[in-house]
Design a protein around this motif. Structure first.
Motif, short mmCIF file in Angstrom:
data_model
loop_
_atom_site.label_atom_id
_atom_site.label_comp_id
_atom_site.label_asym_id
_atom_site.label_seq_id
_atom_site.Cartn_x
_atom_site.Cartn_y
_atom_site.Cartn_z
N GLY C 126 0.82 -1.22 0.00
CA GLY C 126 0.00 0.00 0.00
C GLY C 126 0.85 1.27 0.00
N ASP C 127 0.19 2.36 0.28
CA ASP C 127 0.86 3.66 0.29
C ASP C 127 1.62 3.84 1.62
OD1 ASP C 127 1.61 6.24 0.41
OD2 ASP C 127 -0.35 7.12 -0.01
N MET C 128 2.93 3.98 1.51
CA MET C 128 3.76 3.98 2.71
C MET C 128 3.50 5.21 3.59
SD MET C 128 5.87 1.93 4.13
CE MET C 128 6.80 0.91 3.01
N ASP C 129 3.38 6.39 2.95
CA ASP C 129 3.14 7.61 3.72
C ASP C 129 1.86 7.49 4.53
OD1 ASP C 129 5.36 8.56 2.57
OD2 ASP C 129 4.37 9.98 1.21
N GLU C 130 0.87 6.92 3.87
CA GLU C 130 -0.44 6.78 4.52
C GLU C 130 -0.33 5.83 5.70
OE1 GLU C 130 -4.19 4.91 5.32
OE2 GLU C 130 -2.62 3.91 4.18
N LEU C 131 0.44 4.75 5.51
CA LEU C 131 0.61 3.76 6.58
C LEU C 131 1.31 4.38 7.78
CD1 LEU C 131 0.46 0.67 7.42
CD2 LEU C 131 2.84 0.59 6.71
N VAL C 132 2.35 5.16 7.51
CA VAL C 132 3.10 5.79 8.58
C VAL C 132 2.19 6.72 9.38
CG1 VAL C 132 4.95 7.44 9.10
CG2 VAL C 132 5.35 5.60 7.46
N GLU C 133 1.41 7.52 8.66
CA GLU C 133 0.52 8.45 9.36
C GLU C 133 -0.53 7.70 10.17
OE1 GLU C 133 -1.17 11.59 7.03
OE2 GLU C 133 -2.69 12.03 8.53
N ARG C 134 -1.11 6.67 9.56
CA ARG C 134 -2.17 5.92 10.23
C ARG C 134 -1.62 5.27 11.51
NH1 ARG C 134 -3.84 0.80 8.29
NH2 ARG C 134 -2.87 1.35 6.32
N SER C 135 -0.42 4.68 11.39
CA SER C 135 0.15 4.00 12.56
C SER C 135 0.46 5.00 13.66
CB SER C 135 1.43 3.26 12.17
OG SER C 135 1.19 2.43 11.06
N LEU C 136 1.02 6.13 13.28
CA LEU C 136 1.36 7.13 14.29
C LEU C 136 0.10 7.69 14.94
CD1 LEU C 136 4.33 8.97 12.56
CD2 LEU C 136 4.41 7.75 14.73
N ARG C 137 -0.95 7.84 14.15
CA ARG C 137 -2.21 8.32 14.72
C ARG C 137 -2.76 7.32 15.71
NH1 ARG C 137 -4.35 12.84 12.69
NH2 ARG C 137 -3.85 13.43 10.53
N LYS C 138 -2.72 6.03 15.33
CA LYS C 138 -3.22 5.00 16.23
C LYS C 138 -2.44 4.99 17.54
CE LYS C 138 -4.82 1.38 13.16
NZ LYS C 138 -4.41 0.07 12.67
N ALA C 139 -1.14 5.28 17.45
CA ALA C 139 -0.31 5.28 18.65
C ALA C 139 -0.36 6.62 19.36
CB ALA C 139 1.12 4.93 18.28
N ALA C 140 -1.25 7.51 18.94
CA ALA C 140 -1.44 8.82 19.55
C ALA C 140 -0.15 9.63 19.57
CB ALA C 140 -1.99 8.68 20.98
N LEU C 141 0.61 9.52 18.49
CA LEU C 141 1.89 10.22 18.43
C LEU C 141 1.94 11.20 17.26
CD1 LEU C 141 4.66 10.27 19.84
CD2 LEU C 141 5.45 8.55 18.23
N TRP C 142 1.00 11.08 16.35
CA TRP C 142 1.08 11.83 15.10
C TRP C 142 1.20 13.33 15.32
CZ3 TRP C 142 2.26 11.60 10.25
CH2 TRP C 142 1.80 12.58 9.37
N GLU C 143 0.35 13.86 16.20
CA GLU C 143 0.35 15.31 16.39
C GLU C 143 1.71 15.81 16.88
OE1 GLU C 143 -1.88 17.43 15.45
OE2 GLU C 143 -3.10 15.77 14.67
N GLU C 144 2.39 14.98 17.67
CA GLU C 144 3.65 15.43 18.26
C GLU C 144 4.83 15.36 17.28
OE1 GLU C 144 3.99 13.48 22.31
OE2 GLU C 144 1.89 13.11 21.79
N VAL C 145 4.77 14.45 16.32
CA VAL C 145 5.96 14.23 15.48
C VAL C 145 5.71 14.52 14.01
CG1 VAL C 145 6.89 12.50 17.03
CG2 VAL C 145 5.48 11.78 15.10
N LYS C 146 4.50 14.98 13.64
CA LYS C 146 4.22 15.08 12.20
C LYS C 146 5.15 16.05 11.47
CE LYS C 146 0.57 18.46 12.84
NZ LYS C 146 -0.88 18.68 12.86
N ASP C 147 5.73 17.00 12.22
CA ASP C 147 6.64 17.95 11.56
C ASP C 147 8.09 17.52 11.59
OD1 ASP C 147 4.50 19.66 11.05
OD2 ASP C 147 4.63 20.49 13.09
N LYS C 148 8.37 16.41 12.24
CA LYS C 148 9.78 15.98 12.29
C LYS C 148 9.93 14.51 11.99
CE LYS C 148 9.43 16.14 17.36
NZ LYS C 148 10.07 16.58 18.58
#
Lengths: 306, 313, 268
Positions: C126-148
């Motif tokens: 699948g789409d790797m960028d999408e997977l990374v974002e989805r996984s980070l969101r599920k782990a409640a980390l996306w908001e903190e690291v999305k810019d780095k």
């Protein structure tokens, strides 16, 4: 590897649509990689074995008492290695005499006294740098300083000059070995000593150094065995290949085993190549003896620690 | 003294009379003497630098630096002398390059084998065996290159001369291999076990774990071992002197005799050149070039390790 | 529908362990374990150190295969399939059974690469960028690291690193999540975040967690297994399963006296 049945598990998620891991292909790569790593290791060891066997086959027949006790000669059959052998033993002593106290002292200073000031940091970077300087450069230093500037003291192209040069060459190695040995001594020992009202130096002298000493000795012997095998700096300093007498500390004209081997390798006649192989065997015996001592010390030291 | 500020000990004070003054003086003395020993190592560096600069300065009064850098002939021992250092540098480059082709892949594979594949019982034997290889004097490797490797290569490399850069380079590679393998192994072994487990737990195979996680994590140590290996290869003297020949020529053909920087120094030093003669100062100019090359390598290594070292814990 | 008929395990059971003995070489580390771990529930393993709870956990994804001499006797089934059967491939098994470790162990790569690594080696299409974002969101980390995302995984705080490791584990869409004392290296606030996360994740995954912290076990888990250790003649410790029951029972009304003593803090 294992035969894999991809349907060994029943499916509960849609994950299989997203993943297609080609397991057999991955395992094939794994095998290739593993075999390559073993081939590399075994090749290195086989080369070592070939090198030793090759030299042994060439040199053993030539190795006899006459070879050990004779001076150089124009005829290969009558030539021997007495002068270079004595020269090498001389070098061993002179090098150890200077490198051991200075190296250990500097190591103690860096590890126990210096702390984290500018001098210590410069010293540290400097030692790291020196360790990568080619040995032939040390030869140039020895030639310019010990042979020429210090001529009245060293007597010029002598065992003395060569020993000093080799001492500088292995100094960084001994300093690093000393520091590692000191670092291995638990700091609780230092604290215990100082809590009794001993000064830092008293603690180091009475408790830390005795603990670290076998490690320091091992490192020093290994460094010395490296010095003994060095050829290039001795050539630059002016070791000679035709020394028909037993060399003395400050007497002009000295030789050493690697120099003699180099000279014989460079002769066109094959009989001298045999001499070179025999000389290599003698040199290797000296080195193996030194290494064995170092390993023996290390093992005894480790056994005591248990 | 600070001790006087403490209240007097109430009892038995007569029995305790440490000579604090003496212990303090000894402490200071030890510090000064050992500090001076440390200075010896700095003096060595200064000595090397000053010696090389001084003699090289004399050299450049005889030979214009422009000629040194741009001539394409190296004939200092002839009447019509030319001093194109590029000739010696190219030879050093050639032999070192061959050595690296041998030593880098083999060294890193051997390091991986020792730390990841070899059972720990075997590892205890393999590592010292590699270190023995590191302790073999280079003059022995030279003998091996000239009388063992060259004759073998001659049978299947057409046009290979008895003295050549190829066998010298290969044996040079074998000589620096233990350095690279041993230091790389230290770096690989130091990678925390938890990273490997993390990778396996994601369904990675052993090779995937090694190449994707372990080796990148050990990168700074591995590169440092490469650089030290290169520095060793560039400065190594005996193997190239014995096996590569004494013929300064500008070529990248590994089958013919060439002369490296180090073997030129040996050639002149063997000949007992009189102090101050042009031959004599030439070896210092060559030594200076060699020293600068290792200095640059070292600086790069320092920078790289400082930049890319991962700190665990 | 999906159960192997040869076993008597009900649907709804993820792991079935019967009379399992865990060895390191000839040393019996944990003896006689019997457990049925239910699907989409959180099961906690508690007990004093040395009781073997991590050993039992690490056999569920066969991570103990990596230790020379470690082996298991008895039955350990995953969805009705014997885990140690010849046809089961450990690499494929670990793809399906994710794990989070005691100390955060992000790879020394970028945050993005930490997550993409597992997906890439397992042939994610699948789409790797999408997977990374989805996984980070599920782990409640996306908001903190999305810019780095390009920064090193080691550059963020310990609590964030542990959530990165959780994101990394769930990115490969496992069916089970094993957690080996996931909060022992974290501060209380980070611990709370991870516990909240576990409650959300249990909608999707079966979770088995090893913990030293009894409050944590009582807060998060549905089932609890209590292990204890006894000294052996040779001076080692041998672990065994004392009691396995719903968490409520273990903490309020345990059947065994040892369990009662342990959960009330009288030893351990």
């Amino acid at each position: 590897m294992t035969a894999t049945d991809p349907n060994a598990f029943s499916q509960s998620s849609s994950a299989e649509q997203h993943f297609s891991s080609d397991l057999s292909g991955r395992y094939r790569l794994d095998n290739i990689f593993r075999i390559a790593s073993w081939v590399a290791t075994v090749t290195a060891l086989v080369v070592l074995a070939f090198l030793l066997i090759d030299v042994l086959i060439d040199g053993i027949p030539r190795l006899d008492w006459q070879f050990i006790t004779s001076f150089p000669s124009r005829s290969a059959e009558r030539a021997g290695i007495l002068a270079p052998l004595v020269g090498t033993i001389w070098l061993l002593f002179v090098t150890a005499l200077f490198a051991f106290p200075i190296g250990v002292g500097a190591g103690i200073f860096l590890e126990e006294f210096a702390g984290d000031n500018l001098f210590a940091r410069i010293l540290e970077v400097n030692i790291g740098n020196l360790a990568a300087v080619p040995s032939i450069i040390y030869g140039l230093l020895g030639l310019a300083v010990f042979v020429r500037v210090f001529l009245p003291i060293t007597g010029g192209r002598t065992v003395f000059s060569a020993g000093l040069t080799l001492a500088l060459l292995i100094l960084p190695v001994i300093i690093v070995a000393t520091r590692e040995a000191l670092r291995a001594v638990p700091s609780s020992l230092r604290q215990a000593g100082m809590a009794l009202g001993a000064t830092r130096w008293q603690t180091v002298r009475e408790h830390v150094l005795p603990q670290a000493f076998p490690g320091i000795l091992t490192g020093t012997i290994l460094a010395l065995s490296r010095a003994i095998g060095e050829t290039a700096p001795l050539i630059v300093i002016g070791a000679q290949t035709f020394v028909p007498f037993v060399p003395s500390f400050r007497g002009t004209g000295f030789s050493a085993l690697p120099i003699q081997i180099f000279n014989w390798v460079g002769r066109p006649q094959a009989e001298f190549h045999v001499n070179a192989a025999a000389g290599i065997i003698v040199l290797m015996i000296v080195l193996v003896a030194m290494n064995a001592t170092a390993i023996y010390l290390r093992n005894r030291f480790q056994a005591e620690k248990m | 003294m600070t001790t006087s500020q403490l209240p007097d000990s109430p009892q038995n004070s007569g029995l305790w009379q440490p000579n604090r003054q003496l212990s303090k003086s000894m402490e200071l003395l030890a510090k000064i003497v050992f500090g001076a020993f440390g200075l010896v190592s700095i003096a060595t560096t200064i000595g090397i630098v000053l010696t090389l600069i001084f003699e090289t300065f004399l050299f450049f009064q005889e030979v214009p630096i422009w000629n040194f850098l741009t001539d394409t002939q190296w004939t200092p021992l002839f009447t019509n002398s030319q001093y194109g250092i590029i000739v010696l540098i190219s030879a050093t480059f050639l032999t070192s390059f061959i050595a690296l082709i041998v030593a880098m892949p083999m060294g890193i594979l051997a390091a991986v084998c020792l730390s990841e594949y070899a059972p720990s019982g075997l590892r205890k034997w393999l590592k010292p065996a590699l270190e023995i290889l590191a302790g073999v004097p280079t003059v022995v490797f030279g003998y091996f290159a000239l009388f063992f490797v060259s004759p073998i290569l001659e049978t299947f490399v057409p046009g290979l001369r008895p003295f050549n850069g190829l066998s010298a380079g290969i044996v040079l590679g074998i000589a620096i291999l233990p350095t690279i393998a041993s230091l790389s192994e230290d770096a690989i072994y130091a990678v925390p076990q938890s990273l490997r487990q993390g990778s396996y737990a994601l369904g990675a195979t052993k090779r995937e774990t090694v190449t994707n996680v372990v080796l990148p994590a050990a990168l700074s140590g591995i590169v440092a071992s490469f650089i030290l290996g290169i520095a060793r290869a560039v400065g190594e003297t005996m193997i190239v002197t014995i096996a590569a020949g004494q013929n300064p020529r500008l070529t990248l053909d590994p089958r013919v005799p060439i002369q490296t920087m180090t073997s030129f120094i040996v050639q002149v030093a063997k000949g007992d050149a009189p102090t101050g003669s042009i031959e004599f100062i030439t070896i210092f100019a060559v030594g200076m070039t060699l020293f600068l090359i290792t200095l640059v390598l070292n600086a790069f290594s320092f920078w790289f390790v400082g930049r890319f070292r991962e700190k665990y814990e | 529908m999906q159960t192997n008929p040869s076993t008597a395990v009900g649907a709804g059971t993820t792991f079935h362990v019967a009379q399992a003995n865990y060895y390191y070489g000839s040393f019996l580390a944990v003896s006689n374990v019997n457990l049925d771990i239910p699907e989409r529930k959180i099961t906690a393993f508690i007990g004093p150190s040395g009781c073997g709870k991590s050993t039992v956990l690490r056999c569920f994804n066969r991570l103990n295969d990596l230790i020379p001499g470690a082996h298991v006797e008895g039955t350990i089934q995953y969805r009705g399939v014997d885990l140690y059967d010849k046809s089961v491939d450990a690499t494929e098994l670990r793809r399906r059974i994710g794990m989070v470790f005691q100390k955060p162990n992000p790879f020394p790569k970028s945050i993005y690469e930490n997550i993409a690594f597992g997906a890439r080696i397992n042939g994610y299409k699948g789409d790797m960028d999408e997977l990374v974002e989805r996984s980070l969101r599920k782990a409640a980390l996306w908001e903190e690291v999305k810019d780095k995302l390009k920064e090193s995984g080691l550059s963020i705080s310990g609590g964030q690193q542990q959530r990165l490791c959780i994101a990394r584990a769930i990115a490969i869409e496992p069916e089970v999540l094993l957690m080996d004392e996931p909060c022992s290296a974290l501060d209380p606030i980070s611990t709370l975040r991870v516990e909240d996360l576990m409650h959300e994740l249990k909608e999707q995954f079966t979770i088995v967690i090893v913990t030293h912290n009894m409050q944590q076990a009582s807060r998060v888990s549905d089932m609890t297994a209590f292990y204890n250790a006894q000294a052996t003649e040779k001076g080692g410790k041998q672990g065994y399963l004392v009691e396995y029951a719903p968490t409520q029972t273990i903490f309020n009304n345990p059947a065994q006296q040892a369990t009662q003593d342990y959960v009330s803090g009288r030893f351990g």
